[in-house]
Design a protein around this motif. Structure first.
Motif, mmCIF file in Angstrom:
data_model
loop_
_atom_site.group_PDB
_atom_site.id
_atom_site.type_symbol
_atom_site.label_atom_id
_atom_site.label_comp_id
_atom_site.label_asym_id
_atom_site.label_seq_id
_atom_site.Cartn_x
_atom_site.Cartn_y
_atom_site.Cartn_z
ATOM 1 N N SER A 151 24.848 -39.861 58.258
ATOM 2 C CA SER A 151 23.453 -39.669 57.876
ATOM 3 C C SER A 151 22.475 -40.433 58.743
ATOM 4 C CB SER A 151 23.252 -40.041 56.421
ATOM 5 O OG SER A 151 23.313 -41.433 56.286
ATOM 6 N N SER A 169 19.309 -47.313 55.643
ATOM 7 C CA SER A 169 17.900 -47.113 55.280
ATOM 8 C C SER A 169 17.450 -48.160 54.273
ATOM 9 C CB SER A 169 17.671 -45.733 54.671
ATOM 10 O OG SER A 169 18.118 -44.735 55.542
ATOM 11 N N VAL A 225 26.038 -33.737 50.053
ATOM 12 C CA VAL A 225 25.452 -33.045 48.896
ATOM 13 C C VAL A 225 24.057 -32.505 49.229
ATOM 14 C CG1 VAL A 225 26.746 -34.278 47.098
ATOM 15 C CG2 VAL A 225 24.647 -35.284 47.986
HETATM 16 P P1 IMP Z 1 21.678 -44.019 54.575
HETATM 17 O O1 IMP Z 1 22.887 -43.578 55.348
HETATM 18 O O2 IMP Z 1 22.071 -44.826 53.360
HETATM 19 O O3 IMP Z 1 20.712 -44.765 55.470
HETATM 20 O O4 IMP Z 1 20.967 -42.731 54.033
HETATM 21 C C1 IMP Z 1 19.886 -42.199 54.721
HETATM 22 C C2 IMP Z 1 19.347 -40.940 54.135
HETATM 23 O O5 IMP Z 1 20.175 -39.874 54.560
HETATM 24 C C3 IMP Z 1 19.278 -40.787 52.631
HETATM 25 O O6 IMP Z 1 18.148 -41.379 52.047
HETATM 26 C C4 IMP Z 1 19.195 -39.276 52.517
HETATM 27 O O7 IMP Z 1 17.862 -38.828 52.676
HETATM 28 C C5 IMP Z 1 20.051 -38.830 53.671
HETATM 29 N N1 IMP Z 1 21.401 -38.480 53.170
HETATM 30 C C6 IMP Z 1 22.476 -39.264 53.034
HETATM 31 N N2 IMP Z 1 23.522 -38.595 52.522
HETATM 32 C C7 IMP Z 1 23.073 -37.333 52.308
HETATM 33 C C8 IMP Z 1 23.686 -36.138 51.768
HETATM 34 O O8 IMP Z 1 24.859 -36.104 51.348
HETATM 35 N N3 IMP Z 1 22.898 -35.034 51.727
HETATM 36 C C9 IMP Z 1 21.603 -35.011 52.153
HETATM 37 N N4 IMP Z 1 20.991 -36.108 52.644
HETATM 38 C C10 IMP Z 1 21.723 -37.252 52.722
#
Ligand code: IMP
Ligand code: MG
Length: 194
Positions: free
Chosen positions: A83, A114, A160
């Motif tokens: 992500s 994030s 997801v």
């Molecule tokens: P992080 O990897 O925790 O920094 O997540 C960053 C952002 O990626 C999240 O706030 C979501 O907007 C997006 N994200 C993470 N996993 C998913 C997923 O399974 N589906 C859609 N967006 C995702």
């Protein structure tokens, strides 16, 4: 109407995972706890755009204490299904954080990058308290060295969509949350805007 399966690009099958009703019930439980924990405070709920916009609007209508609202917009860039690798700010806050109770509202904590970036930004500005409410938490994937007090659902490290979460910017408008069926040929990516 709620579909059981969503087919993306004629090949990737997403199956129903968390229904609209289950989401609504869990949000009301989270809100009850927030209403208790921040009784007599006036917290600022900060939604992380774009993914959290639906969760934020449903959650906030269950909040009965006085509160304020603001938004951050982040962008993360990564490889397919990873992500984020790099987080940048696209919209900063308009509110004063110093001395306030800050509650970050996230759609999902995946790698945790994030939320760690946001936490650093907020803590520098000396809030009274810092909390996170996330609808989804991919616990096995996340590296976070601070507590996530308000988690809707702990989920496996799967991709997801729906209820605000996108696949290449689409499918945010689905009312339930759907998970990619690993047996279908997935190349789902969260590249771009969160
Ligand atoms: P992080 O990897 O925790 O920094 O997540 C960053 C952002 O990626 C999240 O706030 C979501 O907007 C997006 N994200 C993470 N996993 C998913 C997923 O399974 N589906 C859609 N967006 C995702
Ligand atoms: Mg997000």
């Amino acid at each position: 109407m709620q579909k059981d399966n969503i087919v993306v690009n004629n090949e990737e099958v997403f199956k129903i995972f968390i229904t609209e009703q289950e989401i609504r019930k869990r949000i009301s439980e989270l809100a009850d706890k927030l209403n208790r924990d921040f009784q007599d405070r006036v917290p600022i709920f900060i939604g992380i755009l774009n993914g959290s916009f639906i969760f934020m609007s449903d959650l906030i209508r269950e909040i009965t204490i006085d509160c304020e609202i603001d938004f951050f917009k982040l962008s993360s860039y990564g490889d397919a299904k990873i992500s984020s690798g790099n987080v940048t700010m696209l919209k900063d806050l308009n509110c004063e954080v110093k001395g306030r109770d800050i509650i970050i509202v996230e759609d999902v904590v995946d790698s945790g990058l994030s939320i760690a970036y946001i936490r650093d930004l907020i803590i520098q500005q000396n809030p009274r308290s810092f909390s996170v409410v996330t609808l989804l938490y991919k616990k096995a994937a996340a590296k976070v060295d601070f507590p996530l007090e308000y988690v809707g659902f702990e989920i496996p490290t799967e991709f997801v969509i729906g209820y605000g979460l996108d696949y290449a910017q689409k499918w945010r408008n689905l009312r339930s949350i759907y998970v990619l069926d690993p047996s279908s040929d997935g190349n789902a990516s969260t590249t771009g805007e969160d």
